[in-house]
Scaffold this motif. Structure first.
Motif, PDB file in Angstrom:
ATOM      1  N   ASN A 111      -6.495   8.958  -1.745  1.00  0.00           N
ATOM      2  CA  ASN A 111      -5.097   8.537  -1.927  1.00  0.00           C
ATOM      3  C   ASN A 111      -4.497   9.132  -3.202  1.00  0.00           C
ATOM      4  OD1 ASN A 111      -5.247   7.042   0.403  1.00  0.00           O
ATOM      5  ND2 ASN A 111      -5.572   5.098  -0.625  1.00  0.00           N
ATOM      6  N   SER A 171      -1.037   3.849  -2.774  1.00  0.00           N
ATOM      7  CA  SER A 171      -1.753   2.787  -2.084  1.00  0.00           C
ATOM      8  C   SER A 171      -2.216   3.279  -0.715  1.00  0.00           C
ATOM      9  CB  SER A 171      -0.846   1.569  -1.942  1.00  0.00           C
ATOM     10  OG  SER A 171       0.309   1.917  -1.218  1.00  0.00           O
ATOM     11  N   ARG A 172      -2.775   2.405   0.079  1.00  0.00           N
ATOM     12  CA  ARG A 172      -3.262   2.768   1.408  1.00  0.00           C
ATOM     13  C   ARG A 172      -2.117   3.279   2.264  1.00  0.00           C
ATOM     14  NH1 ARG A 172      -3.091  -2.041   5.054  1.00  0.00           N
ATOM     15  NH2 ARG A 172      -1.783  -3.602   4.032  1.00  0.00           N
TER      16      ARG A 172
END
Length: 121
Positions: free
Chosen positions: A76, A25-26
């Motif tokens: 990512n 994820s971020r």
């Protein structure tokens, strides 16, 4: 928070190649990332690790010169290119995220569910 998700496992003949991917994820770029594996009846073991910007990489002796770890922060994503695979590489492979690029599982906070790699002889 980072939630790694592995993909790319499968069945391959000895001498073949596979490329594992780990999507996160971020805030992915804030973390060091690692690959571990666990074979049936054995403890989880370190495979490779890469620091947050990809400049430092470390490998287990068993995979050095055959496996390559890499990452793409804008996407990512982290990868493990596995070449010259051997039956003893058969295991569930886990992706993990942590604050430092270490060889011990304890330094990693976030873990994926794993992807199975099976190498036939």
């Amino acid at each position: 928070q980072v939630q790694p998700v592995e993909s790319g496992g499968g069945l391959v003949q000895a001498g073949g190649s596979l490329k594992l991917s780990c999507a996160a994820s971020r805030r992915f770029s804030l973390y060091a990332m690692g690959w571990f594996r666990q074979a049936p009846g054995k403890e989880r073991e370190f495979v490779a690790t890469i620091n947050w910007n990809g400049e430092s990489k470390y490998y287990a002796d068993a995979v050095k010169d055959r496996f390559t770890i890499s990452r793409d922060n804008p996407k990512n994503m982290m990868y493990l290119q596995m070449n010259s695979l051997k039956p003893e590489d058969t295991a569930v492979y886990y992706c993990a995220a942590g604050r430092i690029a270490g060889r011990e599982a304890s330094v990693y906070t976030y873990w994926g569910q794993g992807t199975q790699v099976t190498v036939s002889s």
